[in-house]
Design a protein around this motif. Structure first.
Motif, PDB file in Angstrom:
ATOM      1  N   ALA A  50      38.301  53.088   8.309  1.00 38.93           N
ATOM      2  CA  ALA A  50      37.430  52.186   9.073  1.00 38.93           C
ATOM      3  C   ALA A  50      38.037  51.878  10.432  1.00 38.93           C
ATOM      4  N   GLN A  53      37.838  55.463  12.614  1.00 44.12           N
ATOM      5  CA  GLN A  53      36.532  55.983  13.013  1.00 44.12           C
ATOM      6  C   GLN A  53      36.585  57.470  13.346  1.00 44.12           C
ATOM      7  N   ASN A 283      37.748  48.247  16.003  1.00 42.92           N
ATOM      8  CA  ASN A 283      36.793  49.036  15.212  1.00 42.92           C
ATOM      9  C   ASN A 283      36.491  48.364  13.877  1.00 42.92           C
ATOM     10  N   GLN A 287      32.828  46.527  12.419  1.00 41.47           N
ATOM     11  CA  GLN A 287      32.157  46.907  11.173  1.00 41.47           C
ATOM     12  C   GLN A 287      31.974  45.720  10.238  1.00 41.47           C
TER      13      GLN A 287
END
Length: 509
Positions: A50, A53, A283, A287
């Motif tokens: 995650a 990416q 990132n 999310q």
């Protein structure tokens, strides 16, 4: 120039090792068994994917940063403040990160001869690198000038101040002039001495004596007599000899220019490395925000204290996998060395245990944690001891394998460490498993090791409960009267049943 965005006093150490001799260009972080177990049991690859990416470099940096825990609360807060700045100004941080990325892309796009054995090629390649770097450093300086006042963390303020001080207008003017002179558009002026056998020796590159007279006077003035010669255009040997003389004179300056290019290249590489961790955090934050999941900056306490309290703590790996909000838990285990978790099958016990480990690792690398609030003491080291399924690679039974793993963990344990047990020592009968678990946990508590233990061993869990220990807390997976699991953990006495009949009825009707 130093970056200091991961540590206040040193660069972030990033080490990759070659997988093996068959794949010399493939590099990974080779993990010891204890850390490999952490990766497996806490599903850390989900977290790192995650953060990355799809970027392999971001994955490697996230992996090393998370597994290289900080044990100083002040060092953790230093990173937290920098990450807060990143979350407030993500676009600016991403612009800064693109500068070293652009440097790498430019080097790959234009092969430069800095690694050549010929001084003239080294000089040419290093000059091209410096010219390219100057443009990128100017872009970095502009970002510092435009946005330095918007950042509040000690790390970013020091970084921007260094950029503004080191990369001032005078610096760029001097570099520009040097790069212009290093093109040697008027030829190369050398001095040399006659050595043994009338061989040339002590070649030195000289700065040209620039004629400051007006151009009309230079044109009309009588030229001084000089000794000169001209090569025939087809004289290849003479050209090689002159080239060799030129390289001897350029050798020292070529090395100096190459070292300057390497210095700036090294600075940009460290900048890319240290910002990569924060880009990964950005990132991840984006999310989790899309899922509506909360995040919080934890309050780290010294290892000697016993702090562990949180609200709405959830398993971040499960949330990322399920792509939906996950039930969180509220617990106050301050002052506790032992947390025993019992209750209904499939009630969220293992998920809760994983959330404990993930939050600890995320806190100790300076990240936010998946919770509304979180406070815990730092631990000297974190270990997991989870039940393993039997497979063909095992050379002995499951119980032997459990004890062997426990022995290797004990060899590495130190006071103020933490260990997470999940259904450990259940591969034998209830009485033996409970007795072994009791002796191991008692020994760990004597050595000031914090223990979280998910278990169905009633004799073990209730044996500790009956001792009325002040430094222990007992949690139970909540089950409603109709058998529904809420996936919440509540304080409560361990029960003899795990309500396996609920699963039987659900599966077989």
């Amino acid at each position: 120039m130093r970056v200091f965005l991961m540590h206040p006093d040193r660069d972030f150490e990033f080490e990759l090792e070659k997988v093996n001799q068959r794949f010399p260009h493939k590099q990974v972080l080779l993990l010891p068994a204890a850390k490999a177990a952490l990766v497996q049991d806490l599903e850390l690859n989900t977290l790192w994917n995650a953060m990355a990416q799809g970027d392999e470099f971001l994955f490697e940096v996230a992996q090393q940063a998370v597994l290289s825990s900080l044990d100083d609360p002040d060092a953790i807060r230093y990173r937290q403040e920098i990450l807060r700045d990143c979350l407030r100004h993500p676009d600016i941080v991403r612009q800064i990160y693109r500068i070293p990325i652009q440097a790498i892309e430019n080097k790959h796009r234009h092969w430069m001869g800095i690694f050549s054995s010929y001084p003239s090629s080294v000089l040419s390649g290093a000059r091209e690198m410096l010219e390219m770097f100057v443009g990128l450093l100017k872009a970095l300086k502009k970002l510092a000038d435009d946005h330095a006042e918007e950042f509040e963390s000690e790390g970013f303020r020091r970084f921007f101040a260094m950029i503004q001080q080191e990369l001032n207008d005078e610096y760029f003017a001097v570099v520009k002039e040097h790069l212009r002179e290093l093109r040697f558009t008027g030829g190369v002026l050398l001095s040399a001495e006659l050595g043994q056998g009338n061989e040339g020796a002590n070649y030195v590159l000289r700065r040209p004596n620039h004629d400051k007279r007006h151009w009309t006077k230079r044109v009309l003035a009588r030229r001084s007599r000089v000794y000169s010669f001209a090569l025939d255009p087809r004289d290849e040997g003479g050209a090689r000899a002159l080239g060799d003389l030129r390289d001897r004179g350029l050798n020292l300056v070529a090395n100096a220019v190459a070292q300057s290019a390497d210095h700036i290249d090294g600075f940009l590489n460290v900048l890319r490395l240290e910002l990569a961790f924060y880009i990964g955090c950005l990132n991840l934050s984006e999310q989790l925000a899309q899922l509506g999941e909360p995040t919080a900056f934890p309050e780290p306490a010294p290892a000697s204290q016993r702090r562990h309290s949180f609200t709405d703590l959830y398993d971040v790996s499960l949330a990322l996998t399920m792509k939906q909000k996950i039930v969180g838990n509220d617990v106050n285990a301050d002052g506790k060395d032992l947390v025993i978790i019992t209750g209904a099958n499939q009630g969220g016990k293992s998920t809760f245990l994983r959330s404990i480990g993930l939050a600890q690792l995320m806190m100790q690398c300076g990240m936010f944690v998946p919770a509304e609030s979180f406070c815990a003491n730092v631990c000297a080291s974190l270990f997991t001891h989870y039940r393993r399924e039997e497979d063909t690679t095992m050379t002995s039974g499951k119980f032997d394998e459990e004890l062997s793993r426990m022995s290797s963990i004990v060899d590495k344990l130190s006071p103020n460490s933490s260990i997470l047990f999940n259904e450990s020592f259940a591969a034998t009968n209830e009485r033996e498993g409970s007795e072994i678990a009791k002796q191991i946990v008692s020994a760990l508590l004597e050595k000031r090791v914090k223990v979280f233990f998910v278990t169905h061993l009633y004799e073990f869990s209730h044996g500790f409960y009956d001792r009325k220990m002040a430094d222990a807390i007992y949690l139970r997976a909540e089950r409603r009267e109709d058998g529904t699991r809420t996936f919440k953990l509540i304080e409560g006495e361990p029960l003899q049943t795990s309500y396996g009949k609920d699963l039987y009825d659900r599966i077989f009707g």
